[in-house]
Structure formats: structure tokens, C-alpha cells
Scaffold this motif. Structure first.
Motif, PDB file in Angstrom:
ATOM      1  N   ALA A  60       1.383   2.163  10.289  1.00  0.00           N
ATOM      2  CA  ALA A  60       0.271   1.536   9.554  1.00  0.00           C
ATOM      3  C   ALA A  60      -0.644   2.617   8.987  1.00  0.00           C
ATOM      4  CB  ALA A  60      -0.503   0.586  10.467  1.00  0.00           C
ATOM      5  N   ALA A  61      -0.940   3.624   9.804  1.00  0.00           N
ATOM      6  CA  ALA A  61      -1.817   4.715   9.365  1.00  0.00           C
ATOM      7  C   ALA A  61      -1.160   5.505   8.232  1.00  0.00           C
ATOM      8  CB  ALA A  61      -2.141   5.626  10.539  1.00  0.00           C
ATOM      9  N   LYS A  62       0.152   5.684   8.350  1.00  0.00           N
ATOM     10  CA  LYS A  62       0.881   6.431   7.332  1.00  0.00           C
ATOM     11  C   LYS A  62       0.854   5.683   5.988  1.00  0.00           C
ATOM     12  CE  LYS A  62       5.352   8.752   7.394  1.00  0.00           C
ATOM     13  NZ  LYS A  62       6.634   8.716   8.099  1.00  0.00           N
ATOM     14  N   LEU A  63       1.063   4.385   6.051  1.00  0.00           N
ATOM     15  CA  LEU A  63       1.050   3.588   4.817  1.00  0.00           C
ATOM     16  C   LEU A  63      -0.329   3.640   4.167  1.00  0.00           C
ATOM     17  CD1 LEU A  63       3.186   0.521   5.946  1.00  0.00           C
ATOM     18  CD2 LEU A  63       3.786   2.195   4.200  1.00  0.00           C
ATOM     19  N   ALA A  64      -1.368   3.529   4.990  1.00  0.00           N
ATOM     20  CA  ALA A  64      -2.727   3.572   4.451  1.00  0.00           C
ATOM     21  C   ALA A  64      -2.995   4.926   3.802  1.00  0.00           C
ATOM     22  CB  ALA A  64      -3.733   3.308   5.570  1.00  0.00           C
ATOM     23  N   GLU A  65      -2.375   5.965   4.348  1.00  0.00           N
ATOM     24  CA  GLU A  65      -2.603   7.313   3.832  1.00  0.00           C
ATOM     25  C   GLU A  65      -1.880   7.553   2.503  1.00  0.00           C
ATOM     26  OE1 GLU A  65      -1.662  10.361   6.757  1.00  0.00           O
ATOM     27  OE2 GLU A  65      -1.119  11.674   5.092  1.00  0.00           O
ATOM     28  N   ILE A 122      -3.623  -0.048  -1.236  1.00  0.00           N
ATOM     29  CA  ILE A 122      -3.099  -1.388  -0.990  1.00  0.00           C
ATOM     30  C   ILE A 122      -2.954  -1.635   0.515  1.00  0.00           C
ATOM     31  CG2 ILE A 122      -0.932  -2.703  -1.157  1.00  0.00           C
ATOM     32  CD1 ILE A 122      -0.922  -1.797  -4.158  1.00  0.00           C
ATOM     33  N   TYR A 123      -2.778  -0.548   1.273  1.00  0.00           N
ATOM     34  CA  TYR A 123      -2.637  -0.678   2.726  1.00  0.00           C
ATOM     35  C   TYR A 123      -3.892  -0.156   3.414  1.00  0.00           C
ATOM     36  CZ  TYR A 123       2.196  -1.044   1.253  1.00  0.00           C
ATOM     37  OH  TYR A 123       3.347  -1.426   0.617  1.00  0.00           O
ATOM     38  N   ALA A 124      -4.241  -0.824   4.498  1.00  0.00           N
ATOM     39  CA  ALA A 124      -5.376  -0.378   5.298  1.00  0.00           C
ATOM     40  C   ALA A 124      -5.036  -0.631   6.758  1.00  0.00           C
ATOM     41  CB  ALA A 124      -6.633  -1.143   4.894  1.00  0.00           C
ATOM     42  N   THR A 173      -3.519  -2.171  13.567  1.00  0.00           N
ATOM     43  CA  THR A 173      -2.337  -2.674  12.859  1.00  0.00           C
ATOM     44  C   THR A 173      -2.619  -2.766  11.357  1.00  0.00           C
ATOM     45  OG1 THR A 173      -2.911  -5.007  13.105  1.00  0.00           O
ATOM     46  CG2 THR A 173      -1.645  -3.988  14.899  1.00  0.00           C
ATOM     47  N   LEU A 174      -1.546  -3.011  10.617  1.00  0.00           N
ATOM     48  CA  LEU A 174      -1.627  -2.964   9.155  1.00  0.00           C
ATOM     49  C   LEU A 174      -2.375  -4.159   8.541  1.00  0.00           C
ATOM     50  CD1 LEU A 174      -0.456  -1.190   6.809  1.00  0.00           C
ATOM     51  CD2 LEU A 174       1.341  -2.905   6.622  1.00  0.00           C
ATOM     52  N   ARG A 210       6.600   4.120  -5.050  1.00  0.00           N
ATOM     53  CA  ARG A 210       7.587   4.085  -3.960  1.00  0.00           C
ATOM     54  C   ARG A 210       7.186   4.877  -2.712  1.00  0.00           C
ATOM     55  NH1 ARG A 210      10.237   4.117  -8.696  1.00  0.00           N
ATOM     56  NH2 ARG A 210      11.895   2.597  -9.020  1.00  0.00           N
ATOM     57  N   LEU A 211       5.991   5.442  -2.683  1.00  0.00           N
ATOM     58  CA  LEU A 211       5.598   6.261  -1.523  1.00  0.00           C
ATOM     59  C   LEU A 211       5.577   5.437  -0.242  1.00  0.00           C
ATOM     60  CD1 LEU A 211       2.777   8.485  -3.083  1.00  0.00           C
ATOM     61  CD2 LEU A 211       5.072   9.187  -2.381  1.00  0.00           C
ATOM     62  N   CYS A 212       5.183   4.169  -0.350  1.00  0.00           N
ATOM     63  CA  CYS A 212       5.143   3.317   0.846  1.00  0.00           C
ATOM     64  C   CYS A 212       6.554   3.064   1.369  1.00  0.00           C
ATOM     65  CB  CYS A 212       4.426   2.001   0.558  1.00  0.00           C
ATOM     66  SG  CYS A 212       5.113   1.049  -0.808  1.00  0.00           S
TER      67      CYS A 212
END
Ligand code: SF4
Length: 81
Positions: free
Chosen positions: A23-28, A34-36, A42-43, A57-59
Motif C-alpha cells: 500500500a505504501a509503495k503504491l502511494a509512493e 491515486i493511491y493513499a 491499508t490502501l 504503469r508504475l502501480c
């Protein structure tokens, strides 16, 4: 979990959404936030930012293959590959 805006939808497998590290990686990685990460680690998907997606596509690269899907709702829901 899934969240849809007008042009873009995002679907994330529950195991990934519950994983604090992922979750942290996606937010980063998402350049348009779009992600927090929620209070419980949790996401969260920021629906208000979904249509800002730049299809980078990074996510998808940040999580195990196939667990994060970006849906092009403007293109009959085609999955970004
Ligand atoms: S494709 Fe890029 S802009 Fe779109 S949700 Fe994933 S990281 Fe964010």
C-alpha cells in the motif's frame, strides 16, 4: 477493491490492498496520487484523482503481476497492459 471514475477505474486485489508495505509503495509511485494509505495502513483509492491517471504503469510494476489493474472505462473497460 475497485473504484471507478468517469474515464478510469482501478482494481486492486484485496491481499495487496491489505498489505501495508505494498500500500505504501503504491502511494509512493503514483505520480497523480491515486493511491493513499489509510489510518490503519491499508490502501485507499482516491476516486477524485482517478481520471488524472497518466497510464504510466508504475502501480502495476510495484505490485505482483496482475494484482493491480487499471481499466480504461473510456475504451469499453479495456485493461491497461
Ligand atoms: S498507471 Fe500511473 S498514473 Fe495511473 S494509477 Fe497507475 S501509477 Fe497512477
Amino acid at each position: 477493491m475497485r473504484s471507478d471514475a468517469l474515464f478510469i477505474g482501478v482494481e486492486v486485489d484485496d491481499e495487496v490492498a491489505r498489505d501495508r508495505e505494498l500500500a505504501a509503495k503504491l502511494a509512493e509511485v503514483c505520480p497523480v496520487d491515486i493511491y493513499a494509505v489509510g489510518d490503519d495502513g491499508t490502501l485507499r483509492i482516491a476516486e477524485e484523482n482517478l481520471d488524472e491517471c497518466v497510464l504510466c504503469r508504475l502501480c502495476m510494476d510495484a505490485a505482483p503481476a496482475g494484482t493491480v489493474r487499471v481499466l480504461k472505462l473510456y475504451d469499453q473497460g479495456a485493461v491497461l497492459a
